[in-house]
Design an enzyme around this catalytic site. Structure first.
Site, short mmCIF file in Angstrom:
data_model
loop_
_atom_site.label_atom_id
_atom_site.label_comp_id
_atom_site.label_asym_id
_atom_site.label_seq_id
_atom_site.Cartn_x
_atom_site.Cartn_y
_atom_site.Cartn_z
N HIS A 1 2.98 3.08 11.44
CA HIS A 1 1.79 2.89 12.28
C HIS A 1 1.41 4.11 13.10
O HIS A 1 0.37 4.12 13.74
CB HIS A 1 2.02 1.71 13.22
CG HIS A 1 2.58 0.51 12.53
ND1 HIS A 1 3.92 0.18 12.58
CD2 HIS A 1 1.99 -0.41 11.73
CE1 HIS A 1 4.13 -0.91 11.86
NE2 HIS A 1 2.97 -1.28 11.33
N GLU B 1 -0.49 1.29 16.44
CA GLU B 1 -1.39 2.34 15.96
C GLU B 1 -2.27 2.89 17.08
O GLU B 1 -2.30 4.11 17.30
CB GLU B 1 -2.23 1.82 14.79
CG GLU B 1 -2.95 2.91 14.03
CD GLU B 1 -3.67 2.41 12.78
OE1 GLU B 1 -4.75 2.95 12.47
OE2 GLU B 1 -3.16 1.47 12.13
N SER C 1 1.71 -5.15 3.55
CA SER C 1 3.15 -4.99 3.79
C SER C 1 3.94 -6.22 3.38
O SER C 1 5.05 -6.45 3.84
CB SER C 1 3.40 -4.68 5.28
OG SER C 1 2.84 -5.69 6.11
N CYS D 1 0.85 -1.18 0.00
CA CYS D 1 0.00 0.00 0.00
C CYS D 1 0.90 1.24 0.00
O CYS D 1 2.12 1.15 0.17
CB CYS D 1 -0.91 0.00 1.23
SG CYS D 1 -0.02 0.16 2.80
N HIS E 1 -1.00 -3.08 19.72
CA HIS E 1 -0.66 -2.67 18.36
C HIS E 1 -0.19 -1.22 18.43
O HIS E 1 -0.76 -0.41 19.17
CB HIS E 1 -1.87 -2.80 17.44
CG HIS E 1 -1.55 -2.64 15.99
ND1 HIS E 1 -1.40 -1.40 15.40
CD2 HIS E 1 -1.35 -3.54 15.00
CE1 HIS E 1 -1.12 -1.55 14.12
NE2 HIS E 1 -1.09 -2.84 13.84
N CYS F 1 1.88 6.67 8.12
CA CYS F 1 1.00 6.62 6.95
C CYS F 1 0.01 7.78 6.99
O CYS F 1 -0.50 8.14 8.06
CB CYS F 1 0.25 5.29 6.94
SG CYS F 1 -1.09 5.19 5.74
N HIS G 1 4.89 -4.14 9.45
CA HIS G 1 4.80 -5.43 10.12
C HIS G 1 5.06 -6.58 9.15
O HIS G 1 4.16 -7.27 8.69
CB HIS G 1 3.44 -5.59 10.81
CG HIS G 1 3.38 -4.90 12.13
ND1 HIS G 1 2.21 -4.51 12.73
CD2 HIS G 1 4.37 -4.53 12.99
CE1 HIS G 1 2.47 -3.92 13.88
NE2 HIS G 1 3.78 -3.93 14.06
N CYS H 1 -8.72 1.83 6.17
CA CYS H 1 -8.10 2.45 5.00
C CYS H 1 -8.50 1.72 3.72
O CYS H 1 -8.91 0.55 3.74
CB CYS H 1 -6.58 2.48 5.14
SG CYS H 1 -5.76 0.89 4.94
#
Length: 311
Positions: free
Chosen positions: A85, A137, A275, A14, A135, A107, A45, A203
């Site tokens: 992230h 994010e 990824s 992406c 995580h 991102c 990741h 996303c």
């Protein structure tokens, strides 16, 4: 007879992954960036990418149970790259205080969530954030303000306080979730706060991959090529099982394929996380296309890719 092998698209990196990897490559090739080069976490990741960058001297600090801020305390010189992230303002400020050179590979889709949360906090909204524990994010989002309420499960949603101003509830989410993660939680939130505002931030790269899985023809097996830590890769497996009841596995690459999975099937589909290096997925597809269950000569499945293939 050979199996039918279906290559689901889209796949490949992406835009967030492409940007993050380009940033690391730029630092590697530019001597003016102070050494050593650190990544605070995994740049994306995927362990194969992390190992490939390590061969170029990039040190990935990824300590289980440690926050980004805690890991940064182990860096005293050099260049630090913040991962795709997202990163909190507190970590950026600490990097400045330590006099470190830093680059932010967050991102743009993740940055959008940061901006929305900050804007709604200024407007006096209560923030509910849907994500997965451990995580990076949500770690960065939750560090924006201690009042942000984190929800992962239906139980978490049921335990949300009842005394909030129902006209000032803003709900948003981690960008790599699936609708299955969000729907049941939202139903509970809607019951508690009927006038809530929901900003769906799954996303586009995640959505279109999940749509391809949902809309595929029924096959005997689906393989998702991606890292175990990749949220969006794990979600593809979940979506396949829930939407099509297809037997599905997450694999890092060709080396993780169990020949037993292939012995009694006639069709297999392959997709990959956002990824996952394209050549890793292509190696899996090439192996499946030549596989014959009655010919052991076609069963060899050790990867022949090197770091340059990965990067």
């Amino acid at each position: 007879m050979k199996m039918k092998v279906i290559d689901l698209t889209p796949r490949g990196y992406c835009h967030g992954v492409l940007n993050a990897m380009a940033m690391v490559k730029k630092v590697i090739k530019t001597p003016s960036y102070p050494r050593p080069i650190y990544v605070l976490g995994q740049i994306v990741h995927n362990q194969k990418i992390t190992k490939a960058f390590a061969e170029h001297g990039v040190i990935s600090l990824d300590q289980k149970g440690k926050t980004r801020l805690e890991m940064l305390e182990n860096v005293h010189s050099g260049t630090v790259i913040f991962t795709a992230h997202g990163i909190s303002d507190k970590v950026i400020q600490r990097a400045k205080e330590k006099g470190l050179t830093y680059l932010n590979a967050t991102c743009r889709d993740v940055l959008k969530v940061h901006h929305a949360v900050k804007a709604k906090l200024e407007e006096g909204y209560h923030i509910i954030y849907i994500g997965h524990k451990n995580h990076p994010e949500p770690e960065a989002i939750l560090d924006i303000d201690p009042s942000i309420m984190f929800v992962e499960t239906d139980k978490d949603a049921l335990l949300l306080p009842n005394d909030l101003d129902g006209d000032k509830i803003f709900v948003t989410n981690q960008t790599t979730l699936s609708l299955y993660d969000i729907d049941s939680v939202l139903n509970i939130i809607k019951t508690k706060y009927p006038n809530y505002i929901f900003d769906n931030e799954i996303c586009n790269a995640t959505t279109v991959r999940q749509d391809a899985v949902i809309n595929q023809e029924v096959v005997d097996l689906m393989l998702v090529v991606g890292d175990q830590k990749s949220s969006n890769s794990n979600k593809l497996v979940q979506v396949s099982k829930k939407s099509k009841d297809i037997n599905s596995y997450l694999i890092n690459g060709i080396e993780d394929i169990d020949i037993k999975w292939l012995k009694d099937i006639h069709s297999v589909s392959v997709t990959s996380g956002a990824s996952t290096p394209t050549k890793v997925t292509e190696e899996v597809i090439s192996f499946l296309k030549q596989f014959k269950k009655d010919d052991p000569n076609t069963w060899h499945h050790q990867s022949r890719l090197n770091s340059e293939d990965i990067l």
